[in-house]
Design an enzyme around this catalytic site. Structure first.
Site, short mmCIF file in Angstrom:
data_model
loop_
_atom_site.label_atom_id
_atom_site.label_comp_id
_atom_site.label_asym_id
_atom_site.label_seq_id
_atom_site.Cartn_x
_atom_site.Cartn_y
_atom_site.Cartn_z
N LYS A 80 6.75 -4.49 -10.54
CA LYS A 80 6.47 -4.43 -11.98
C LYS A 80 6.02 -2.67 -12.10
O LYS A 80 6.61 -1.80 -12.86
CB LYS A 80 5.40 -5.10 -12.43
N THR A 135 0.04 -5.46 -23.49
CA THR A 135 1.16 -6.07 -22.80
C THR A 135 2.04 -6.64 -24.01
O THR A 135 3.22 -6.63 -24.04
CB THR A 135 0.80 -7.16 -22.14
N ARG A 175 1.67 2.85 -2.59
CA ARG A 175 0.93 3.76 -3.57
C ARG A 175 -0.49 3.04 -3.36
O ARG A 175 -0.74 1.96 -3.50
CB ARG A 175 1.69 3.45 -4.84
N LYS A 226 -3.52 -8.77 -6.67
CA LYS A 226 -4.12 -9.80 -7.47
C LYS A 226 -5.28 -10.50 -6.92
O LYS A 226 -5.21 -10.70 -5.59
CB LYS A 226 -2.91 -10.77 -7.74
N ASN A 228 -3.76 -13.31 -25.43
CA ASN A 228 -3.82 -11.68 -25.69
C ASN A 228 -2.33 -11.32 -25.90
O ASN A 228 -1.97 -10.62 -26.86
CB ASN A 228 -4.37 -11.16 -24.68
N HIS A 233 0.81 -1.18 -0.02
CA HIS A 233 0.10 0.09 -0.06
C HIS A 233 0.73 1.22 0.03
O HIS A 233 0.27 2.54 0.42
CB HIS A 233 -1.06 -0.02 1.25
N LYS A 257 -3.17 -2.28 -7.62
CA LYS A 257 -3.72 -2.80 -9.03
C LYS A 257 -3.23 -4.18 -9.18
O LYS A 257 -2.16 -4.54 -8.85
CB LYS A 257 -3.01 -1.96 -9.90
N SER A 308 -3.33 0.21 -18.50
CA SER A 308 -4.40 0.27 -17.39
C SER A 308 -4.28 1.42 -16.53
O SER A 308 -5.39 2.03 -16.32
CB SER A 308 -4.43 -1.10 -16.65
#
Length: 493
Positions: free
Chosen positions: A114, A214, A86, A126, A253, A84, A90, A384
């Site tokens: 990442k 990606t 930041r 996640k 993808n 946390h 995500k 994103s």
């Protein structure tokens, strides 16, 4: 915190608990291993390192489902929030029959590192749901994910300022639309509700360019690597993507779009490995990606594609000679059992954690260059981030500037004609191209390219300064950036 352990499936072989007899670590232990190796050469305090590495929180719950046949099932769900430092945190939502707490925490940790590597201002998270998506109807999956969303909101584990999910293995834009709709219903007064999830359809607040993000990000890193003559010379190659040979594992993808951009740049995709079968080109020209894409979309498999060699043992495809191997499937696909048979000169990790530490050590010993997942597959979270910004600003990129840009360019072209044209006019088609204003996808691709190129330059510079691998350099960049953020907040005075 409870310790969740399960057998780890590595490319079809079963390994027990954290350590196999072959020396392979579990996915979570692998991430921690890479972190620890980078931490050894960092200047960050040991207590702060432990704080950065630890998963802050994880929840597990069960979702009830009444199936079409009338059977009642309890579906297992997880959401991990790794860091946390930041906000929001995500990370995607994965559907799989073997997902568990350890895998979810490993993926959340990778998201933290990442985001830090490419300087995207999110913490890592996640989510996962333990089902085989191929065995559930669309209606059943919708019911599961809507209830999964309810459980997250109920626990304050979701929101545009708290935790923003995205697609992952087994999910896509449709699933994100279900999640967004459920959240908006539960938080109907939240003006920023569209920002509760990314990877949505365009009509639901998604962004142009997200689908290929990606794969395109991976291509940008490969392009930059091959533009560095000193680096490519060390592995016996020449500059440029053109005419290099590539093998891609996974035609989802990520793998599909990476293949498309490589093909357009003149690279030759000589083989593709998929779950149900693979293809090998024997002409020397490389596979026609558009033909492969069309066949796969129509049939749901690569099996039976004419005029190419079809292979059922797809693990063998990874061991064919090539310049670049791109694992774009799941974690731990290259391990102690097959690493010594890998003949690629460069491996670009488009998947999360496709190499175990044991494989990493073997391949580095053979002189293989490994471009790490922390950087190579960061394109998805980067775009994103752009989608999240678009949702918070309630306006698409380019809407306020495109017509103004076009007007200014037309005025400039007319002035050049009148001043220097000597009566000659710029052809209409060229004039239209030169005066075209930037669209949303132009902004997205430009921002993605800037992010990936800058990320690559930072990782390369760190690797050169520290005399270490690109993976260790990427983790080191992440560790030091997170430590600075925490320090600036005064959490550790």
């Amino acid at each position: 915190m409870l310790s969740f352990k399960r057998p780890v499936l590595l490319a079809g072989r079963l390994f027990r608990n954290s350590h196999s007899t072959n020396g392979d670590l579990s996915f979570l232990d692998s991430v921690d291993h890479y972190f620890n190796k980078a931490a050894e050469i960092s200047s960050v305090d040991k207590g702060l390192l432990a704080f950065i590495k630890a998963c802050n929180s994880i929840i597990k719950f069960h979702v009830p489902l009444k199936r079409a046949c009338g059977k009642l099932e309890l579906i297992e769900g997880y959401r991990a929030q790794h860091s946390h430092h930041r906000l929001p945190v995500k990370g995607g939502i994965r559907l799989g029959p073997n997902v568990d707490a350890n895998e979810t925490m490993a993926l959340a940790a990778l998201m933290t590192y990442k985001c830090a590597v490419v300087n995207v201002p999110f913490g890592g998270a996640k989510g996962s749901v333990r089902i085989d998506p191929s065995k559930y109807t669309s209606t059943e999956k919708e019911a599961i994910l809507r209830r999964y969303t309810v459980e997250l909101v109920r626990r304050n584990y979701m929101g545009p300022a708290i935790d923003v999910p995205a697609p992952d293995y087994g999910t896509g834009s449709l699933e994100m639309a279900w999640i967004k709709d459920t959240y908006s219903f539960l938080r109907h007064t939240d003006i920023n509700a569209s920002g509760c999830v990314t990877g949505k359809p365009i009509s639901e607040g998604g962004i142009q360019g997200r689908q290929e993000a990606t794969g395109l990000g991976a291509f940008f890193v490969l392009r930059e690597f091959f533009n560095d003559e000193d680096l490519v010379r060390k592995v016996g190659l020449t500059r440029g993507v053109k005419d290099k040979t590539f093998i891609v594992q996974g035609l989802g993808n990520v793998g599909l779009h990476a293949s498309e951009f490589i093909h357009r740049a003149g690279g030759r995709i000589i083989a593709i490995a998929e779950r149900h079968g693979g293809l090998v080109d024997e002409t020397g020209k490389g596979l026609d990606i558009e033909v492969v894409k069309s066949y796969h979309k129509k049939n749901g498999t690569l099996n039976g594609l004419p005029n190419v060699k079809n292979i059922t043992d797809t693990e063998k495809i990874l061991e064919l000679p090539c310049d670049v191997l791109i694992p774009a499937a799941l974690e731990s696909q290259i391990h102690s059992g097959n690493a010594d048979r890998i003949k690629a000169k460069v491996i670009a990790e488009a998947a999360n954690g496709p190499l175990t530490p044991a494989a990493d050590k073997i391949l580095e010993g053979k002189g293989v260059v490994i471009l790490p997942d922390l950087l190579v597959n960061a394109g998805g979270v980067t775009v994103s981030y752009f989608e999240w910004l678009k949702n918070l600003n309630h306006i698409e990129f380019g809407r306020m500037t495109r017509r103004m840009e076009e007007h200014g360019k037309r005025v400039l072209l007319s002035a050049l004609e009148n001043q220097y044209g000597n009566g000659h006019k710029i052809p209409t088609s060229l004039r239209d191209e030169l005066s075209r204003g930037n669209t949303e996808v132009d902004f997205v691709h430009s921002g993605l390219e800037e992010t990936m190129v800058t990320g690559w330059e930072n990782v390369k510079k760190t690797a050169q300064e520290k005399g270490c691998s690109f993976r260790k350099a990427a983790y080191l960049v992440a560790i030091e950036r997170i430590a600075k953020s925490i320090g600036d907040q005064g959490i550790f005075p």
